[in-house]
Design a protein around this motif. Structure first.
Motif, PDB file in Angstrom:
ATOM      1  N   PRO A   1      11.099   2.335  22.852  1.00 18.76           N
ATOM      2  CA  PRO A   1      11.290   2.345  24.304  1.00 18.76           C
ATOM      3  C   PRO A   1      11.165   0.931  24.876  1.00 18.76           C
ATOM      4  CG  PRO A   1       9.616   3.941  23.604  1.00 18.76           C
ATOM      5  CD  PRO A   1       9.870   3.032  22.442  1.00 18.76           C
TER       6      PRO A   1
ATOM      7  N   PHE B   1      20.261  -3.203  18.633  1.00 23.42           N
ATOM      8  CA  PHE B   1      20.185  -2.818  20.038  1.00 23.42           C
ATOM      9  C   PHE B   1      21.097  -1.633  20.296  1.00 23.42           C
ATOM     10  CE2 PHE B   1      19.421  -3.330  24.458  1.00 23.42           C
ATOM     11  CZ  PHE B   1      20.624  -3.052  25.101  1.00 23.42           C
TER      12      PHE B   1
ATOM     13  N   ALA C   1      24.618   4.140  19.646  1.00 25.57           N
ATOM     14  CA  ALA C   1      23.205   4.524  19.724  1.00 25.57           C
ATOM     15  C   ALA C   1      23.034   5.947  19.214  1.00 25.57           C
ATOM     16  CB  ALA C   1      22.716   4.393  21.167  1.00 25.57           C
ATOM     17  N   ARG C   2      21.873   6.247  18.610  1.00 21.27           N
ATOM     18  CA  ARG C   2      21.656   7.574  18.037  1.00 21.27           C
ATOM     19  C   ARG C   2      21.831   8.642  19.096  1.00 21.27           C
ATOM     20  NH1 ARG C   2      16.761   8.828  20.146  1.00 21.27           N
ATOM     21  NH2 ARG C   2      15.361   7.074  20.484  1.00 21.27           N
TER      22      ARG C   2
ATOM     23  N   PRO D   1      25.237   0.070  22.193  1.00 18.63           N
ATOM     24  CA  PRO D   1      24.994   1.355  22.854  1.00 18.63           C
ATOM     25  C   PRO D   1      26.021   2.426  22.501  1.00 18.63           C
ATOM     26  CG  PRO D   1      24.622  -0.429  24.396  1.00 18.63           C
ATOM     27  CD  PRO D   1      25.164  -1.044  23.144  1.00 18.63           C
TER      28      PRO D   1
ATOM     29  N   ASP E   1      18.602   0.915  19.961  1.00 14.45           N
ATOM     30  CA  ASP E   1      17.560   1.745  19.326  1.00 14.45           C
ATOM     31  C   ASP E   1      16.354   0.930  18.886  1.00 14.45           C
ATOM     32  OD1 ASP E   1      19.960   4.020  17.749  1.00 14.45           O
ATOM     33  OD2 ASP E   1      19.190   3.896  19.792  1.00 14.45           O
TER      34      ASP E   1
END
Lengths: 462, 310
Positions: free
Chosen positions: B293, B287, B161-162, B158, B289
């Motif tokens: 969803p 993880f 994360a992008r 995380p 991304d």
């Protein structure tokens, strides 16, 4: 003592990264800069994601207060989708939230606080503790040192209660928008009650007597680390089909006046934070000393946490010192354990109390609730279920605000400034005790980035 | 001591403390001789949430106290150590020297690389700051083993994360040596404590292609999931909270290496799928991304966007 500048780094035994730059002059702390030195940019991470990802993703802001974020995001989603929560969902959510708060408070006292007052055995990780001002007699000291590991076990049981309903901890899975994905039944209720009984016993027989002993032997800490006592709370433990009631009330208490909070009055000040403007991080900014933006309410720094909650709800009478914070947290721990017992008995066995509506009824919502350390706020703007922006203001941002443009001090810096240091070797001990009484969570304090892109004219100042 | 000697000691004892004195000396000597070697550990936190040390605190059998007394000498840890400030820094510097080539470096959190790593400062010294990037390189070159605890330290997680504005990466991208990746968000404490146990008793564990110990990560969640019969019968949950297969609700089980269905969480009571929610693939390299969803079925997941693709 002449004027000296000292860096207290690292401040250990807390969540995240904290350092303090101190100026000591004439035996007193003249100036203290609390410096949070980790940045991830979580609000940016939240953008362009499906709104229902918010619960699991925001939990990963922090491991020790994980469910606080999950809960706040769930309430926010409830508002966006206009979910209705059944009674079972309400009780179960509060049981789970209570369990995570208990885990936090027990770990805070035994793992973080205790080694500030109790001589621990001289083996890792307690080696070379160098505890100046240890006052307990050997028998009391030994007993409390042993309680450290009992406290760890008690806190593990709290996580187990959470996991029974949540799937795992930290970063539970079933407290979601619309309720809880696990149904209560005789099995999980009875396991939870059995665990809670042991936790409750521990609180009564160990935690509270230990806190009382420290409060007696270190009673001068009722006069040390004092803040102005401008407290606030967003309320704790939501009830009602639309999360509209708080069991413990929200309030702002400034100069003896108790008011209802208006969250539109929250402002941020980046004067001493590593930001170029609201949106852009700037780790090279010269006068800045922290990743935390100062947060204020109508220009007023405010203090949150168990002490604030206990005073605003009338359950604690006392001041705003180091020891008051520790005592109030202990009291709150007992109260929550007793509430959880009541709620577990109120559960009706049945299907998972989860009803998730699928259509958004609004595109913007703010969710505010108290977390372990004070007020937690999530605000989202969505478009067709996609996050346009997501703002998060955490309790530690309030408590560990840097000086604003008027050099107004936040609660932690206020508590540190002016502290008497009788001997140089007491400096870290005294300041460590003051800082840890706030239960700082720097992982939460330093993820933020401001709203970017489309901001409507009437949007909040921050 | 020999039994006869002990009995003689007891019988000969005068009314002073000479008996306990000699016994204590002997007991101490015996313990010193048989002292188990523990793993020296230096634990560095970087860009993290702290969830892994929180998960670690909830370990059962061994409990935390047993880990400290029997398994590891936790020489440095921002979360646990009693020492603070410059005392803690001294301890760190001395430990690196004294245990050079022997200690296990545990890293919790990703490493930000942009802007000279200034997004994470581990320690501020009088005249300079030590960034996480510098600290990992410094400690990593003297460690016997490097263990990344959690997905952030293993693969970025995380923290990366992008859009990843801080340039966070896993430890493997910063160190030019093997890193044992005990991934998870957070780790199940068993995986971490078990890896430490392996290092202590048997040395380097068998690792998969991404550096994860096969002991815990060899099989996917899907392989041993208790809802496999629902999956095989195409009996999918209609919503979160149902008892059927969670594949329809976004479950990442089929491509997530982990033993959660067997091991369960927090004294082995539950896990996400048993709690009627999908696995979100938290041990995986991509993880979170790659799992986003979270509630969109796996074939339709679209990590770049937020819209559901049904």
């Amino acid at each position: 003592m002449s004027r000296r500048k000292i860096v207290f780094s690292p401040v250990t035994r807390l969540s995240g990264h904290l350092s303090i730059e101190i100026v000591v002059d004439g035996g007193h702390v003249k100036e203290a800069n609390v410096s949070s030195t980790m940045f991830r940019g979580y609000e940016k991470i939240m953008e362009n994601r499906h709104i229902t990802d918010a619960v699991y993703l925001t939990q990963r802001i922090c491991g020790i207060c994980s469910l606080a974020h999950g809960a706040t995001a769930s309430y926010l989603l409830d508002t966006l989708y206009d979910n209705r929560l059944s009674k079972n969902a309400q009780y179960l959510r509060n049981i789970m939230y209570g369990a995570d708060i208990l885990q936090n408070h027990l770990r805070h006292f035994y793992l973080f606080c205790l080694p500030d007052y109790v001589k621990m055995p001289d083996s890792p990780p307690f080696h070379r503790q160098n505890l100046a001002d240890a006052r307990l007699n050997p028998e009391d000291n030994q007993r409390l040192a042993e309680h450290y590991f009992e406290g760890v076990k008690a806190s593990q049981k709290c996580h187990q209660i959470l996991a029974l309903f949540g799937g795992k901890a930290p970063h539970q899975h079933s407290f979601l928008h619309g309720g809880v994905a696990v149904g209560p039944n005789a099995d999980n209720i009875s396991q939870a009650l059995a665990l809670l009984q042991e936790v409750h016993k521990f609180i009564r027989m160990f935690l509270l007597p230990d806190i009382q002993l420290l409060a007696k032997v270190y009673r001068d800490y009722f006069q040390i680390g004092i803040t102005p006592g401008h407290f606030f709370s967003a309320g704790l433990f939501k009830f009602g089909a639309k999360n509209e009631q708080n069991l413990w009330p929200a309030g702002i208490l400034v100069n003896g006046q108790l008011e209802t909070p208006n969250w539109e009055l929250v402002e941020q000040d980046i004067t001493n934070a590593w930001f170029q403007d609201k949106d852009t991080p700037d780790p090279y900014k010269k006068r800045a000393y922290t990743w935390v933006k100062a947060v204020q309410y109508a220009g007023q720094p405010l203090e949150g946490g168990p002490l604030a909650r206990m005073i605003i709800s009338g359950q604690y009478q006392g001041g705003s010192s180091t020891m008051d914070r520790i005592c109030a947290r202990g009291l709150e721990t007992l109260l929550i354990a007793e509430l959880m017992d009541k709620w577990l008995h109120k559960l009706k066995p049945g299907k998972p109390p989860l009803q998730q509506k699928k259509e958004l009824v609004r595109e913007k919502a703010t969710s505010v609730t108290d977390a372990m350390r004070g007020v937690l706020l999530h605000r989202a703007v969505v478009e067709k279920e996609q996050i346009v922006n997501y703002k998060i203001i955490t309790p530690t941002m309030w408590n560990f605000s840097p000086k604003d443009r008027y050099s107004q001090l936040g609660p932690a810096e206020k508590a540190l400034t002016g502290t008497k240091i009788p001997k140089p070797e007491l400096l870290f001990t005294i300041l460590g005790r003051i800082v840890r009484s706030f239960d700082p969570c720097m992982s939460c304090a330093t993820h933020v980035l401001d709203i970017e892109g489309k901001v409507l004219a009437e949007e909040e100042i921050f | 001591m020999e039994k006869e000697e002990f009995i003689r000691l007891c019988q000969d004892s005068k009314s002073d403390y000479s008996l306990s004195d000699s016994i204590l000396k002997t007991v101490k000597g015996y313990r010193f001789k048989h002292q188990k070697k523990k793993l020296p550990v230096i634990w560095l936190e970087t860009n993290d949430s702290g969830d892994n040390n929180i998960a670690f605190m909830s370990t059962t059998y061994p409990y935390l106290g047993q880990v400290f007394s029997e398994m590891i000498d936790l020489l440095y840890s921002n979360t646990f150590m009693a020492a603070q400030g410059s005392d803690a820094l001294d301890i760190l510097e001395e430990a690196v020297t004294k245990y050079k080539g022997e200690f296990v470096l545990v890293v919790e959190g990703a490493i930000p690389r942009k802007d000279h790593g200034l997004y994470n400062i581990v320690i501020i010294k009088e005249t300079e700051s030590l960034t996480a990037l510098e600290a990992v390189k410094w400690l990593g070159q003297s460690a016997k083993y490097v263990v990344a605890i959690g997905t952030c330290a293993s693969f970025g997680g995380p923290s990366a994360a992008r859009p990843n504005i801080t340039g966070c990466v896993g430890v493997r991208d910063v160190l030019d040596r093997e890193v044992i990746n005990v991934s998870g968000c957070p780790v199940n404490p068993d995986w971490f404590v078990g890896t430490l146990a392996h290092l202590l008793m048997y040395g380097r564990p068998d690792l998969d292609s991404l550096g994860r110990p096969n002991l815990f990560y060899h099989y996917t969640v899907h392989t041993h999931c208790q809802r496999r019969s629902y999956f095989d019968n195409k009996d999918f949950a209609e919503k979160v909270g149902d008892k059927e297969c969670m594949f329809s609700q976004g479950c990442m089980g089929p491509r997530t290496p982990s033993d959660c269905p067997y091991r369960l969480w927090i004294n082995h009571v539950n896990w996400p799928v048993k709690a009627n929610t999908p696995c979100i693939g938290c041990t995986h390299e991509d993880f979170p991304d790659g799992s986003s969803p979270f509630f969109t079925p796996l074939p339709a997941k679209n990590p770049g966007k937020g819209e559901k693709n049904e």
